[in-house]
Design a protein around this motif. Structure first.
Motif, short mmCIF file in Angstrom:
data_model
loop_
_atom_site.label_atom_id
_atom_site.label_comp_id
_atom_site.label_asym_id
_atom_site.label_seq_id
_atom_site.Cartn_x
_atom_site.Cartn_y
_atom_site.Cartn_z
N VAL A 165 10.35 0.53 -1.49
CA VAL A 165 9.88 0.68 -0.11
C VAL A 165 10.59 -0.32 0.80
CG1 VAL A 165 7.88 0.66 1.43
CG2 VAL A 165 7.67 1.55 -0.90
N GLN A 166 10.85 -1.52 0.28
CA GLN A 166 11.55 -2.53 1.08
C GLN A 166 12.95 -2.05 1.48
OE1 GLN A 166 11.18 -5.83 -1.67
NE2 GLN A 166 9.60 -6.80 -0.42
N GLN A 167 13.52 -1.14 0.71
CA GLN A 167 14.84 -0.62 1.04
C GLN A 167 14.85 0.23 2.31
OE1 GLN A 167 17.78 -1.52 -0.44
NE2 GLN A 167 16.36 -2.97 -1.42
N SER A 168 13.67 0.57 2.79
CA SER A 168 13.63 1.33 4.05
C SER A 168 14.07 0.47 5.22
CB SER A 168 12.22 1.87 4.30
OG SER A 168 11.31 0.83 4.58
N ALA B 168 4.80 9.30 8.70
CA ALA B 168 3.35 9.24 8.50
C ALA B 168 2.86 10.33 7.56
CB ALA B 168 2.64 9.34 9.84
N LEU B 169 3.53 11.48 7.58
CA LEU B 169 3.13 12.61 6.75
C LEU B 169 3.85 12.65 5.40
CD1 LEU B 169 3.13 15.35 9.55
CD2 LEU B 169 1.13 14.30 8.49
N ALA B 170 4.74 11.67 5.16
CA ALA B 170 5.55 11.68 3.94
C ALA B 170 4.67 11.58 2.70
CB ALA B 170 6.55 10.53 3.96
N SER B 171 4.89 12.50 1.77
CA SER B 171 4.14 12.50 0.52
C SER B 171 4.99 12.04 -0.66
CB SER B 171 3.61 13.91 0.24
OG SER B 171 4.68 14.85 0.18
N ASP B 172 6.28 11.79 -0.40
CA ASP B 172 7.14 11.27 -1.46
C ASP B 172 8.17 10.32 -0.85
OD1 ASP B 172 9.78 12.78 -0.89
OD2 ASP B 172 8.32 14.42 -1.07
N TYR B 173 8.80 9.57 -1.72
CA TYR B 173 9.71 8.51 -1.30
C TYR B 173 10.93 9.05 -0.56
CZ TYR B 173 12.96 4.58 -1.79
OH TYR B 173 13.85 3.57 -1.55
N ALA B 174 11.49 10.16 -1.01
CA ALA B 174 12.69 10.72 -0.39
C ALA B 174 12.43 11.11 1.06
CB ALA B 174 13.17 11.93 -1.18
N LEU B 175 11.27 11.69 1.33
CA LEU B 175 10.93 12.09 2.69
C LEU B 175 10.76 10.86 3.58
CD1 LEU B 175 10.39 14.56 4.45
CD2 LEU B 175 7.97 14.39 3.85
N LEU B 176 10.17 9.80 3.04
CA LEU B 176 10.01 8.57 3.81
C LEU B 176 11.38 8.00 4.19
CD1 LEU B 176 8.30 6.15 4.88
CD2 LEU B 176 8.59 5.13 2.62
N MET B 177 12.30 7.96 3.25
CA MET B 177 13.62 7.41 3.53
C MET B 177 14.39 8.25 4.54
SD MET B 177 13.68 4.58 1.93
CE MET B 177 15.36 4.01 1.69
N ALA B 178 14.22 9.55 4.46
CA ALA B 178 14.86 10.43 5.44
C ALA B 178 14.30 10.17 6.84
CB ALA B 178 14.65 11.89 5.05
N GLN C 276 0.83 -1.20 0.00
CA GLN C 276 0.00 0.00 0.00
C GLN C 276 0.87 1.26 0.00
OE1 GLN C 276 -2.84 1.94 3.23
NE2 GLN C 276 -3.74 0.02 2.49
N MET C 277 1.99 1.22 0.72
CA MET C 277 2.90 2.37 0.73
C MET C 277 3.48 2.61 -0.65
SD MET C 277 4.89 1.52 4.32
CE MET C 277 6.09 2.83 4.12
N ALA C 278 3.87 1.53 -1.33
CA ALA C 278 4.43 1.67 -2.67
C ALA C 278 3.41 2.29 -3.63
CB ALA C 278 4.88 0.31 -3.19
N GLU C 279 2.17 1.88 -3.51
CA GLU C 279 1.12 2.43 -4.37
C GLU C 279 0.88 3.90 -4.05
OE1 GLU C 279 -3.60 1.62 -5.51
OE2 GLU C 279 -2.53 0.28 -4.14
N ALA C 280 0.85 4.24 -2.77
CA ALA C 280 0.58 5.62 -2.37
C ALA C 280 1.69 6.57 -2.79
CB ALA C 280 0.37 5.69 -0.86
N LEU C 281 2.93 6.09 -2.75
CA LEU C 281 4.09 6.92 -3.09
C LEU C 281 4.50 6.78 -4.54
CD1 LEU C 281 6.21 6.29 0.14
CD2 LEU C 281 4.72 8.24 -0.35
N SER C 282 3.79 5.93 -5.29
CA SER C 282 4.04 5.73 -6.72
C SER C 282 5.46 5.27 -7.01
CB SER C 282 3.74 7.03 -7.50
OG SER C 282 2.39 7.41 -7.31
N VAL C 283 5.91 4.27 -6.23
CA VAL C 283 7.23 3.69 -6.43
C VAL C 283 7.09 2.17 -6.39
CG1 VAL C 283 8.45 5.65 -5.40
CG2 VAL C 283 7.74 3.74 -3.96
N PRO C 284 8.08 1.44 -6.92
CA PRO C 284 8.03 -0.03 -6.84
C PRO C 284 8.08 -0.52 -5.39
CG PRO C 284 9.63 0.70 -8.48
CD PRO C 284 9.23 1.91 -7.71
N VAL C 285 7.51 -1.69 -5.16
CA VAL C 285 7.55 -2.29 -3.82
C VAL C 285 8.98 -2.46 -3.34
CG1 VAL C 285 7.03 -4.38 -2.51
CG2 VAL C 285 5.31 -3.43 -4.06
N SER C 286 9.88 -2.84 -4.24
CA SER C 286 11.27 -3.06 -3.87
C SER C 286 11.92 -1.79 -3.31
CB SER C 286 12.08 -3.58 -5.06
OG SER C 286 12.04 -2.64 -6.13
#
Length: 392
Positions: free
Chosen positions: A42-45, A88-98, A30-40
């Motif tokens: 998100v797994q890198q987190s 929780a508030l991350a709207s893009d992949y870079a913010l999530l990884m940070a 669901q995170m991958a879909e919401a952030l428009s990135v591949p599942v792999s």
């Protein structure tokens, strides 16, 4: 208000790391879909968190020795709240990884403060069973967190998992503020630069630390290797669905919990030397069984040896953590940080090397189960297996 026995507080502190690793796993698609990135992606987190958790200890340990366990723990909870909210508030992949990077740093501060606090409060010998109890508490999270994460994701979406982490941080922060005592001894060495090779070299020079830290590293590599290889074996090769996989995963976590709480008493009955040999031989036998049963395409053929190896791992942790830290009453924070770096980053490197070997999942895990025995045979001189006297 201060507790006469702060062990329950230390238990609460070590839960931050496994919570950040396990609770959001069901939400990854669901995170991958919401952030428009591949599942792999998100797994890198997960490795991002483990990397910052391991490296951050190099700073958290000296900070705990210089300024005390309590301020490092409280700072860790506040940073955990902020970074969990950021995720929780991350709207893009870079913010999530940070945010995940920050979660790793905050969780490592709490882990270092907890392990150093146990060494401070209980002393060199009494702390050994306490570390096993901490491991048992840590194992509760993998047993329950994926189920909780699945429910949170189903009801409120993927962000609920990170809001739950933030809420746990708020709760524990309040409890620690009211009850956590400062355990740092008055003779703690805290002079000099925070980051210096000499600070860690003085710990690495102690033979008993090197022996037990590497043994703990190899035991943890087996655990991480199992976590990394089990989805491939159970879900891809054996065709289990997510629910069945979670059940097998949870059963092993429950076995680990029970073994972790029983191990200190068994070690006390057997004696440290015999218990250590028992642990490494039992894990090696589990590795032999894992390899021998690799052709049987059933879950129990894979998980049965894992159950046995998890029991063996509990014996290793019951001995190695306390023995590695025993000589360092005057710098427990630095020693705890270095031990954590060995266990997390070192184990992850070992698993990564096996992953690049081209061996099958079962073959990799079988070999990792044998490594602790190999290390003891190579370095198992009698004086390394006996309890070491505490340094003044």
């Amino acid at each position: 208000m201060r507790l006469t026995n702060p062990l329950p507080l230390f238990m609460m502190m070590v839960l931050f790391s496994p919570l950040a690793i396990d609770i959001f796993l069901p939400a990854i698609p669901q995170m991958a879909e919401a952030l428009s990135v591949p599942v792999s992606w998100v797994q890198q987190s997960l490795p991002m968190f483990m990397l910052s958790f391991g490296i951050g200890q190099l700073l958290a340990g000296p900070l705990a020795d210089r300024y005390g366990r309590r301020p490092v723990a409280l700072t860790g909870t506040l940073l955990y709240i902020l970074t969990s909210s950021m995720a929780a508030l991350a709207s893009d992949y870079a913010l999530l990884m940070a945010a995940r990077l920050g979660q790793g740093f905050s969780a490592c501060a709490l882990s270092v403060a907890a392990f150093a606090g146990v060494r401070d409060f209980f002393g060199a010998e009494r702390s050994k069973p306490m570390f096993s109890y901490l491991n048992g508490v840590i194992c509760i999270v993998p047993a329950a967190a994926p189920l909780l994460g699945g429910l949170l994701t189903h009801w409120w979406g993927w962000t609920a998992n990170f809001w739950f982490m933030a809420g746990y941080g708020v709760l524990v922060s309040a409890v620690l503020w009211l009850m956590l005592p400062e355990t740092r001894p008055d003779n703690t060495r805290s002079e000099g630069r925070l980051l210096s090779w000499s600070r860690y070299a003085s710990v690495l020079e102690v033979e008993t630390f090197r022996f037990h830290a590497v043994l703990a590293l190899l035991g943890m590599a087996m655990i991480i290797g199992y976590v990394a290889q089990s989805p491939t074996r159970l879900m891809v090769e054996l065709g289990l669905d997510a629910r069945s996989y979670a059940i097998w995963f949870g059963v092993n976590a429950v076995i680990n919990i029970m073994a972790a709480f029983a191990a200190p008493k068994v070690v006390g009955w057997m004696g440290q030397k015999r218990a250590l040999w028992f642990g490494v031989v039992l894990m090696a036998l589990a590795g032999m069984a894992e390899f021998a049963l690799r052709g049987l395409m059933t879950p129990i053929a894979f998980m049965g040896p894992v159950f046995v190896a998890s029991v063996a791992f509990s014996f290793l942790i019951a001995i190695c953590a306390g023995s590695a830290l025993a000589p360092f009453g005057d710098r427990a924070g630095t020693a705890s940080a270095l031990l954590g770096l060995f266990q997390m980053t070192g184990a992850a490197i070992v698993v990564g090397l096996f992953g690049a070997s081209g061996l099958s999942a079962v073959e990799q895990l079988s070999l990792m189960m044998a490594l602790p025995l190999v290390w003891v045979l190579l370095r198992g001189r009698r004086q390394q297996l006996e309890p070491q006297p505490e340094a003044a």
